[in-house]
Design a protein around this motif. Structure first.
Motif, PDB file in Angstrom:
ATOM      1  N   TYR A 291       0.839  -1.200   0.000  1.00  0.00           N
ATOM      2  CA  TYR A 291       0.000   0.000   0.000  1.00  0.00           C
ATOM      3  C   TYR A 291       0.879   1.257   0.000  1.00  0.00           C
ATOM      4  CZ  TYR A 291      -3.231   3.585   1.522  1.00  0.00           C
ATOM      5  OH  TYR A 291      -3.954   4.738   1.596  1.00  0.00           O
TER       6      TYR A 291
ATOM      7  N   GLY B 148      -3.527  -4.337  -1.072  1.00  0.00           N
ATOM      8  CA  GLY B 148      -4.262  -5.575  -1.322  1.00  0.00           C
ATOM      9  C   GLY B 148      -3.440  -6.672  -1.967  1.00  0.00           C
ATOM     10  N   LYS B 149      -2.133  -6.492  -2.082  1.00  0.00           N
ATOM     11  CA  LYS B 149      -1.312  -7.509  -2.763  1.00  0.00           C
ATOM     12  C   LYS B 149      -0.489  -8.368  -1.789  1.00  0.00           C
ATOM     13  CE  LYS B 149      -2.020  -5.006  -6.653  1.00  0.00           C
ATOM     14  NZ  LYS B 149      -2.738  -3.890  -6.050  1.00  0.00           N
ATOM     15  N   CYS B 150      -0.012  -7.753  -0.710  1.00  0.00           N
ATOM     16  CA  CYS B 150       0.997  -8.461   0.086  1.00  0.00           C
ATOM     17  C   CYS B 150       0.452  -9.144   1.335  1.00  0.00           C
ATOM     18  CB  CYS B 150       2.119  -7.509   0.480  1.00  0.00           C
ATOM     19  SG  CYS B 150       1.618  -6.278   1.704  1.00  0.00           S
TER      20      CYS B 150
ATOM     21  N   THR C  77       0.470  -8.132   4.389  1.00  0.00           N
ATOM     22  CA  THR C  77       1.173  -7.918   5.663  1.00  0.00           C
ATOM     23  C   THR C  77       0.347  -7.062   6.618  1.00  0.00           C
ATOM     24  OG1 THR C  77       2.312  -6.032   4.687  1.00  0.00           O
ATOM     25  CG2 THR C  77       3.545  -8.071   4.825  1.00  0.00           C
ATOM     26  N   CYS C  78      -0.671  -6.373   6.074  1.00  0.00           N
ATOM     27  CA  CYS C  78      -1.426  -5.446   6.922  1.00  0.00           C
ATOM     28  C   CYS C  78      -2.681  -6.098   7.497  1.00  0.00           C
ATOM     29  CB  CYS C  78      -1.802  -4.209   6.106  1.00  0.00           C
ATOM     30  SG  CYS C  78      -2.925  -4.605   4.755  1.00  0.00           S
TER      31      CYS C  78
ATOM     32  N   ALA D 133      -7.451  -7.353   4.993  1.00  0.00           N
ATOM     33  CA  ALA D 133      -6.345  -6.453   4.662  1.00  0.00           C
ATOM     34  C   ALA D 133      -6.758  -5.038   5.059  1.00  0.00           C
ATOM     35  CB  ALA D 133      -6.050  -6.526   3.172  1.00  0.00           C
TER      36      ALA D 133
HETATM   37  S1  FES Z   1      -0.276  -3.302   2.548  1.00  0.00           S
HETATM   38 FE1  FES Z   1      -0.168  -5.006   1.223  1.00  0.00          FE
HETATM   39  S2  FES Z   1      -2.129  -5.893   1.423  1.00  0.00           S
HETATM   40 FE2  FES Z   1      -2.255  -4.139   2.659  1.00  0.00          FE
END
Ligand code: FES
Ligand code: SF4
Length: 389
Positions: free
Chosen positions: A43, A52-54, A56-57, A77
């Motif tokens: 993000y 919405g890709k990783c 980690t949040c 997320a």
């Molecule tokens: S920062 Fe990557 S999915 Fe939210």
């Protein structure tokens, strides 16, 4: 009479904050600050559509809203989930979230090499920080990691896909900041990679910003690669009158040499104002800039090592006993030492033994850091990890 905007109350890790409708959980947490803020690897608030890709949040929504207080069935997320009035969110107070985040870090590291000792991003790498704060100390992964050849994307940027975590930020920068997108993510699954069409050079005036948004060392500055570790350099805020961008930058200096120029970043590690390629890659002399003062570095960062602000120096005694002669004049290392007669900022690549053995303008070529050519970089390897060779 203007109607007052209704704010939503959201509680994150037992701290309540009021935010406007449409705010994401992550941005609400940033309003609170501190440990409550989930880490974000993909993000970027300045890039539309990012996030919405990783994963980690991830956070746990313990209560959806005042109207419907049921918990959400899965972790969500936080960068892509908006708050509702009365929502209750758990981040570091939820063992499930911490466990899940550990798993996400493990997945991100499956294909990421252990390059930190030789990677230019070390010391300012989001993945390094994430692994330190949320990862496990060992790995369970036994297979060979995927690897790619390094590719010079134009004269200034090198892509080392082996380190990429496919966060998409650089694609958004090319799309939204430089307005000239010639690269994207190709293929699917573990074959996915950032690639340019037919090795097209990204030559837009603002494309250097992809280096700043890359959370890992996948996109690096070819004018800085292997010249220094970031924690040995001293960041200072500076500006110049630039016709293309705001000209407000951060210089990374060693002595009087400007080794690197980057955009200034805020407390979330996001660029404050995009800067142009000329400021970033071509203005490497201290005289090109008006220096404002040292950057305030978070004391938890390794970059803060050895940098002191507001220190009280003992009174200088040299001048009075030497009839006003300034010690600096005696100590100009470039003048008194042959070995140090090298201006690192002026050579085009990393220094080699030739640089210090009489040829002060020689620079390394095995890592293709000289400003020529583009395309695949077949020579050398950055990695000390047998898995990535
Ligand atoms: S920062 Fe990557 S999915 Fe939210
Ligand atoms: S190269 Fe960097 S910014 Fe681009 S997708 Fe990979 S990790 Fe993200």
């Amino acid at each position: 009479m203007t109607e007052e905007k209704k704010l939503f109350k959201v509680t994150i890790d037992n701290i309540t904050v009021e935010v406007e409708p449409g705010t994401s959980i992550l941005m609400a947490a940033r309003k609170i600050g501190g440990d409550v803020v989930p880490p974000a690897m993909c993000y970027y608030s300045k890039l539309e559509g990012s996030g919405g890709k990783c994963r980690t949040c991830l956070v746990r929504v313990a209560a959806g809203s005042t109207a419907d207080p049921r918990p959400m069935p899965k972790l969500v997320a936080s960068c892509r989930t908006n708050v509702m009035d009365g929502m209750v969110v758990e981040n570091i107070t939820s063992p499930t979230v911490l466990e899940a985040r550990k798993g996400v870090v493990e997945f991100l590291l499956i294909n990421h090499p252990l390059d930190c000792p030789v990677c230019d991003q070390a010391g300012e790498c989001d993945l390094q920080d994430l692994s330190f704060n949320h990862g496990a100390e060992g790995t369970r992964y036994e297979f060979k990691r995927r690897t790619f050849e390094r590719i010079d994307i134009g004269p200034y940027i090198q892509l080392h896909m082996t380190r990429c975590i496919l966060c998409f930020r650089c694609v958004y920068v090319a799309d939204q900041v430089s307005g000239k997108r010639e690269h994207g993510i190709l293929d699917r699954g573990d074959h996915s990679q950032i690639a340019t069409y037919i090795q097209e050079s990204l030559d837009n005036e603002f494309i250097g910003n992809v280096i700043d948004v890359c959370p890992v060392g996948a996109l690096t500055d070819r004018t800085f690669r292997f010249k220094n570790r970031v924690w040995f350099t001293k960041p200072v805020e500076a500006h110049r009158d630039c016709p293309t961008c705001s000209g407000k930058v951060r210089l990374w200096m060693r002595g009087d040499d400007v080794l690197r120029v980057t955009a200034r970043k805020d407390q979330w590690g996001e660029v404050e104002e995009w800067i142009c390629n000329e400021c970033r890659f071509e203005k490497k002399k201290a005289t090109d800039w008006i220096i404002e003062g040292p950057t305030t570095v978070d004391r938890h960062s390794v970059i803060s090592q050895g940098h002191y602000v507001n220190t009280v120096k003992p009174a200088e005694t040299f001048s009075p006993v030497m009839n006003g002669r300034k010690p600096k004049l005696l100590m100009d290392i470039h003048q008194v030492s042959e070995v140090n007669n090298v201006d690192l900022n002026e050579i085009q690549g990393p220094a080699t033994n030739r640089t210090f053995n009489g040829d002060a303008y020689a620079s390394g070529t095995n890592v293709t850091d000289v400003k020529v050519g583009e395309g695949r970089n077949m020579e050398g390897t950055d990695s000390t990890n047998a898995n990535t060779i």
